[in-house]
Write an enzyme that holds these catalytic residues in place. Structure first.
Site, PDB file in Angstrom:
ATOM      1  N   LYS B  93       0.840  -1.200   0.000  1.00 50.66           N
ATOM      2  CA  LYS B  93       0.000   0.000   0.000  1.00 50.66           C
ATOM      3  C   LYS B  93       0.876   1.251   0.000  1.00 50.66           C
ATOM      4  CE  LYS B  93      -4.062   1.748   2.572  1.00 50.66           C
ATOM      5  NZ  LYS B  93      -4.931   1.509   3.747  1.00 50.66           N
ATOM      6  N   SER B 168      -9.852   1.457   2.590  1.00 50.08           N
ATOM      7  CA  SER B 168      -8.937   2.240   1.786  1.00 50.08           C
ATOM      8  C   SER B 168      -7.874   1.435   1.053  1.00 50.08           C
ATOM      9  CB  SER B 168      -8.258   3.280   2.666  1.00 50.08           C
ATOM     10  OG  SER B 168      -7.421   2.647   3.624  1.00 50.08           O
ATOM     11  N   SER B 192     -10.213  -1.053   6.710  1.00 51.87           N
ATOM     12  CA  SER B 192      -9.562  -0.775   5.427  1.00 51.87           C
ATOM     13  C   SER B 192      -8.809  -1.941   4.802  1.00 51.87           C
ATOM     14  CB  SER B 192      -8.608   0.414   5.562  1.00 51.87           C
ATOM     15  OG  SER B 192      -9.320   1.622   5.485  1.00 51.87           O
TER      16      SER B 192
END
Lengths: 100, 522
Positions: B93, B168, B192
């Site tokens: 990420k 996310s 997330s």
């Protein structure tokens, strides 16, 4: 409900400029979210301890000795620390004068 | 050859490399080309990545230059983490700091920022043999549930490109679902990892708070943020987690996990007590019928495997979780994001970039933050600043921290009578792009089931438990969809540090559910 003056006050605290057309939608959206979060006002929370470290307060793992000895250690070289700065001068970060 | 390589899970690829049947360099090149093709396609592709490695590392797992001298145990992997990761490339990420690769947290504020050091979680996985393949797209500063808040454009769901991948960690979830990366690292603050795993039909695990170091993660809400794996199956999640956990002198909230993480082997659930909380219906909306059907099918399978399903447990404060979370997380974010001020790194507003001129320091701060942050991030900074401002602290933050205590107590009470708690991961399947952007609370509701576990700091995993046939699936470029239905996630949660029990139960259920995790490969 949050009004225009309160939005501008909070934006000043947050060091955030808002364009004129951003103020009204911000007031509306913050008010809508606050309406939901204010539900926690319904609960009787007298005498309840607030959570600090969530796992430490609910398990037997020891987090009380988390502090390291306060000893000097190597850190980022100055040129590396400055390499990503928008503006530098004389080996330091360059910023506008607070009272220009 | 390539279809065979793509079919391998990360654990299988690692074993094949170990046995000399697969070359680590070839595996890296295979995935690098797939990831690079998606990156080059931009919004014509899935837009999973913000950066892709240019070449394979000379030797898998080779240590790169470390500019920052770490404490000795920072990058040392868990002593007994078991087998090495043998060169299986890792997508990471965007918000993890990676030396020599852009780390922008999905924000214009950090466009082009290349940190001088690597996050501990990434460093540990690299030390264990997993080289950095790519950085994945995300909601800006991890604030969002759809990856639509990225400054680099939305990521699309590989099951249906008219829909969001969740967020996310949407880029990580979509990359694994599409077979563009063997596995990926994400972060979970209120859901997330688990919610995008659910919406993309992959496995996502949020570990016990503190079991993985947060050092080098660009912070959102520090008392909640936790790194974890997004993988094709439960075994891969266990393998990655085994190499991530451990105390880190660079994160004072990190803890020594009392157990080694073992690869799961359970095929039955005999004697496992699974609780389904009475508080399943979110305020102002409800679980989609297709999700409910998949969830109940999974519970029936659990019973067939020998589990006792107990619907008599209660988490009376869980319905207040989302309210407490949307005070606590924005409050912490407003403090964490104060560091973005145009001085040390990142954006400085162009109109105030010249030091000589009419502008002063305060003006530079406020313009930089106006220009650099997106709409949702501004909203959360404002909300958090308001909640922490003079006269409001006790009514908002103070009360929310007490609600958090009550929610943790609810879980402790429930875990006295059950081993694990099951819920749907999200009330719905992947939603259409733009469907929830106008109404923030409707977006926040997609984390209704994941937020309470985050507030209590306990581990939780999402595994695919079937396809909801409630919605038609749109095919690529408007073509007829190949098959129908959208993935549904099952969330299992356990007490702090119960990862092994959780992984074993998830493994047994995964075998029984037999979800095809390669169905959305591109």
């Amino acid at each position: 409900m949050i009004g225009r003056d309160e939005v501008l006050h909070v934006a000043r605290l947050a060091r955030l400029a808002l364009a004129e057309e951003e103020i009204e939608p911000m007031a509306r959206e913050l008010s809508a979210v606050l309406e939901h979060v204010e539900r926690i006002g319904e609960l009787d929370l007298d005498g309840v301890q607030p959570t600090s470290h969530v796992v430490a307060s609910s398990s037997k793992v020891d987090v009380t000795r988390a502090l390291r000895p306060d000893e000097p250690r190597p850190c980022l070289p100055r040129e590396v620390a400055l390499a990503q700065a928008p503006a530098v001068s004389d080996g330091g970060f360059l910023v506008p004068s607070p009272q220009a | 050859m390539s279809a065979e390589v793509l079919a391998l899970s990360a654990a299988q690829a690692s074993a094949a490399i170990g046995a000399g049947e697969l070359d680590a360099g070839e595996l890296f090149s295979f995935y690098r080309e797939r990831a690079e093709a998606d990156r080059e396609a931009g919004q014509e592709g899935l837009n999973c990545f913000t950066w892709v490695a240019r070449e394979a590392p000379g030797k898998a797992g080779t240590r790169v230059r470390e500019t920052v001298p770490h404490w000795p145990d920072t990058v040392r992997m868990h002593e007994s983490a078991g087998s090495s990761l043998a060169g299986v490339p890792l997508a990471v990420k965007d918000l993890f700091c990676t030396e020599d690769a852009p780390s922008q947290s999905g924000s214009r504020m950090l466009e082009g920022y290349t940190p001088p050091y690597t996050a501990s979680a990434v460093a540990r996985l690299r030390e264990a043999g997993a080289p950095l393949l790519a950085k994945t797209n995300q909601d800006e500063f991890a604030m969002g549930s759809s990856t639509e808040n990225s400054a680099f454009g939305p990521t699309l769901n590989p099951w249906d490109r008219t829909r969001v991948p969740g967020g996310s960690s949407g880029g990580s979830a979509a990359a694994v679902a599409a077979g563009l990366a063997p596995w990926a690292l994400g972060t979970d603050t209120g859901g997330s990892i688990r919610q995008p795993a659910s919406l993309c039909g992959v496995v996502g695990l949020k570990p016990t708070y503190g079991s993985v170091s947060r050092y080098g993660m660009i912070a959102f809400a520090s008392s909640l943020d936790q790194a974890g794996p997004l993988t094709r199956d439960v075994t891969d999640a266990a393998l990655m987690l085994a190499h991530m956990i451990g105390r880190d002198a660079c994160d004072a909230t990190s803890l020594a996990h009392p157990q080694q993480i073992a690869l799961p082997s359970a095929e039955r659930l005999d004697g496992v007590r699974i609780g389904v909380p009475a508080e399943l219906e979110p305020e102002g909306s409800s679980i989609e019928d297709g999700v409910r059907r998949c969830f109940h099918r999974a519970l029936a399978l659990a019973e067939e495997l020998g589990a006792q399903v107990n619907t008599d447990i209660s988490l009376p404060h869980a319905p207040y979780g989302l309210s407490a979370y949307y005070i606590l997380a924005p409050a912490e974010a407003s403090s964490n994001l104060a560091r973005f001020d145009g001085v040390r790194y990142g954006l400085r507003a162009a109109s105030s970039s010249k030091v000589e001129g009419a502008t002063d320091l305060l003006d530079m701060y406020t313009r930089t933050r106006h220009d650099g942050f997106g709409r949702e991030v501004k909203r959360r900074i404002m909300l958090g600043t308001y909640a922490l401002s003079s006269g409001y602290y006790e009514a908002y933050y103070g009360r929310a921290q007490k609600v958090r205590t009550k929610i943790a107590e609810d879980f402790a009470t429930a875990f006295a009578s059950v081993d694990l708690i099951a819920t749907p991961t999200s009330p719905g399947v992947a939603f259409a792009l733009g469907e929830k952007t106008a109404d923030p609370w409707s977006m926040y509701l997609s984390d209704y089931f994941t937020v309470p576990m985050s507030l209590a700091g306990i581990p939780a995993i999402s595994i695919p438990c079937g396809l909801s046939d409630e919605h038609a699936r749109a095919g690529a470029n408007g073509a007829e969809a190949n098959g129908s239905g959208l993935p549904v996630g099952l969330q299992l949660a356990g007490p702090a540090f119960s990862e092994n029990k959780l992984l074993d139960a998830a493994h047994a259920l995964e075998r029984a559910i037999a979800f095809d995790s390669t169905a959305a490969h591109v």
